[in-house]
Scaffold this active site. Structure first.
Site, mmCIF file in Angstrom:
data_model
loop_
_atom_site.group_PDB
_atom_site.id
_atom_site.type_symbol
_atom_site.label_atom_id
_atom_site.label_comp_id
_atom_site.label_asym_id
_atom_site.label_seq_id
_atom_site.Cartn_x
_atom_site.Cartn_y
_atom_site.Cartn_z
ATOM 1 N N HIS A 1 3.512 29.594 -17.726
ATOM 2 C CA HIS A 1 4.324 28.259 -17.980
ATOM 3 C C HIS A 1 5.291 28.436 -17.722
ATOM 4 O O HIS A 1 5.995 29.747 -17.866
ATOM 5 C CB HIS A 1 3.723 28.500 -19.889
ATOM 6 C CG HIS A 1 4.454 28.090 -20.818
ATOM 7 N ND1 HIS A 1 4.659 27.274 -21.327
ATOM 8 C CD2 HIS A 1 5.886 28.314 -21.705
ATOM 9 C CE1 HIS A 1 5.779 26.371 -22.358
ATOM 10 N NE2 HIS A 1 6.267 27.206 -22.090
ATOM 11 N N GLY B 1 0.467 -0.729 -0.348
ATOM 12 C CA GLY B 1 0.059 0.087 0.059
ATOM 13 C C GLY B 1 1.056 1.021 0.099
ATOM 14 O O GLY B 1 2.350 1.138 -0.949
#
Ligand SMILES: Cc1cc2nc3c(=O)[nH]c(=O)nc-3n(C[C@H](O)[C@H](O)[C@H](O)COP(=O)(O)OP(=O)(O)OC[C@H]3O[C@@H](n4cnc5c(N)ncnc54)[C@H](O)[C@@H]3O)c2cc1C
Length: 463
Positions: free
Chosen positions: A442, A185
């Site tokens: 960006h 997990g």
């Protein structure tokens, strides 16, 4: 010792309990919090924070180790690096200590009375606490149970000797040469990956056919690839059976027996609510399986007793506990609140990281939705390229009829920091057009989110 009488008693100062007490204090509620071990609970002392500190140190070490020798594509060369794990652990303990004092300071600032010791229920309104200076009785109008969870122990692999829990793994002073992780997990994989990066030879034994069984196969694929690249042996469909000398005896997926030599065996097969040993049984509160049953205001089946955090069930995550704690404090202060959250984001700090918020495509379909899915790969994202981390993608799931966003998932380096954008979009009821029309800076990985929305709308720009 004089009995304390208060409006609100919070049992347990983990993220659920301490947030509840701070908010109640801010709202002028006369509040007492009892903590048996250390303020901050599992998360701050032996969970989220120390594990992320170790993961970061391991990442840095691996990065530098990678540069030793030919320097890799960046053209940086270094001498062979060394790791002093005892020093790393001391640094981690320093961070935990700072946060620990920070929580105590915030509680004091909110005028919350802190009692150190283990609370034991006498009745639904009264607890006894064994403190250093004697027994303290506390009587309250409202009680919040926030006692959290503890690791599940396998009866045939009890903790002790080479068999360790996540708590022990976070305090090792040397890197084990051979580490076997039982349970693939998120806790087992986060720690297993960190130790592999620090030089351990790691094997993961997972009983189900896939590591991270709660995630869909597409999200898990880049993680499985990276585990293989790090030399971690992953045995799925395999069951631990017990110790044989210094080795772990397992039954493989093919039904054969194998012995895995190990210096340490880390058992991470889940966590269970901390419901025993402190008088909770006497109250006979309704249960939902092993957990306490709660309603949409975190009320238990007994009037005046609320429960929050891990003791109330999945997802057992710190931010869910905190949100419940904040809500319950406001309810106790007389405000009208119910649990109205649309999603609880979850992050897996593996390499690469996984984020999920809301519904996966399969979950959405299972709920009867006709869906539109858009996926954008990081290998088409400029920022990912400049950071040598092109594996993974962002995926967005929306209703086909209205474009309402139902879920967002991502796998990739650093995507944990996108989790808040994902949760915000779902919480605000965003449609694909909203995400697509938002200008994303960006160059950032977050552009992958916008592009995934554009893709779902049928006009992605960079693929
Ligand atoms: C290795 C590891 C990594 C994790 N990483 C993450 C992660 O990255 N992100 C995330 O969201 N979650 C993570 N978790 C889970 C997270 O730690 C828990 O979800 C969170 O701590 C639950 O908060 P809580 O307030 O319910 O309980 P806890 O944090 O467990 O706090 C309960 C507190 O109650 C105290 N207590 C118990 N009984 C009594 C009593 N009778 N009297 C007084 N005090 C008592 C305990 O000492 C404890 O301090 C991680 C857990 C582990 C083990």
């Amino acid at each position: 010792m004089k009995e304390i009488v208060c409006k609100l008693l919070v049992i347990g100062a983990g993220p659920g309990g301490y947030i509840c007490a701070i908010r109640a204090g801010q709202l002028g509620v006369d509040t007492v919090i009892v903590e048996a071990v250390k303020a901050g609970g599992t998360c701050l002392n032996i969970g989220c924070i120390p594990s992320k500190a170790l993961i970061h140190a391991a990442e840095e070490f691996e990065k530098v180790s990678h540069m030793a020798g030919n320097g890799g594509p960046l053209g940086i060369t270094v001498e062979t690096p060394k790791l002093d794990l005892a020093k790393t652990i001391a640094w981690k303990d320093g961070i935990v200590g700072r946060l620990n004092s920070g929580v105590l300071g915030l509680l004091r600032k909110a005028k919350v009375k802190i009692v150190h010791g283990r609370a034991q229920f006498r009745d639904g309104k009264t607890v006894e606490v064994e403190t250093e200076t004697g027994t303290q009785v506390i009587r309250a109008e409202t009680v919040v149970i926030a006692t959290g969870s503890e690791p599940v122990e396998l009866p045939f692999l009890p903790f002790g000797g080479p068999v360790i829990s996540s708590t022990d793994a976070l305090s090792l002073k040397t890197v084990p040469q051979k580490l076997v992780v039982v349970g693939g997990g998120y806790i087992g994989l986060e720690l297993g990956t960190a130790f592999a990066k620090m030089g351990a030879q790691v094997t993961v034994v997972e009983a189900t056919p896939q590591i991270l069984p709660q995630y869909d196969a597409e999200l898990v694929k880049p993680v499985a690839k990276r585990l293989a690249d790090l030399g971690i042996r992953v045995l799925t469909g395999a069951r631990a059976k017990g110790l044989s000398g210094n080795a772990l005896l397992i039954e493989t997926a093919e039904g054969t027996e194998e012995q895995l030599e190990a210096d340490k065996i880390l058992v991470t097969v889940g966590r269970k609510p901390r419901t025993e040993g402190w008088g909770l049984d006497e109250l006979d509160l309704d249960r939902a399986g092993k957990f306490l049953r709660i309603d949409d205001r975190c009320r238990t089946s007994m009037r005046g007793i609320h429960a929050i955090g891990d003791i109330t069930g999945e997802p057992m995550l710190a931010h869910r506990a905190m949100a419940q704690g904040e809500m319950v404090a406001e309810i106790v202060a007389g405000r009208k609140r119910t649990w109205d959250k649309r999603c609880i984001p979850a992050v897996c700090f593996t390499d690469p990281e996984i984020v999920t918020a809301g519904l996966s495509p399969d979950e959405a379909r299972a709920q009867g939705y006709d869906v539109r899915v858009g996926q954008f790969p990081f290998n088409a994202n400029g920022r990912a390229m400049t950071m040598l981390s092109e594996d993974g993608f962002v995926r967005i799931v929306a209703r086909a009829d209205s474009n309402l966003v139902l879920g967002i998932q991502a796998v990739g380096a650093g995507v944990s920091e996108l989790s808040s954008a994902f949760a915000l979009a779902i919480e605000m009821g965003a449609r694909l057009e909203d995400v697509a029309a938002t200008i994303h800076a960006h160059p950032t990985r977050s552009e992958g989110f916008q592009e995934a929305a554009l893709k779902a709308l049928g006009h992605a720009l960079h693929i």
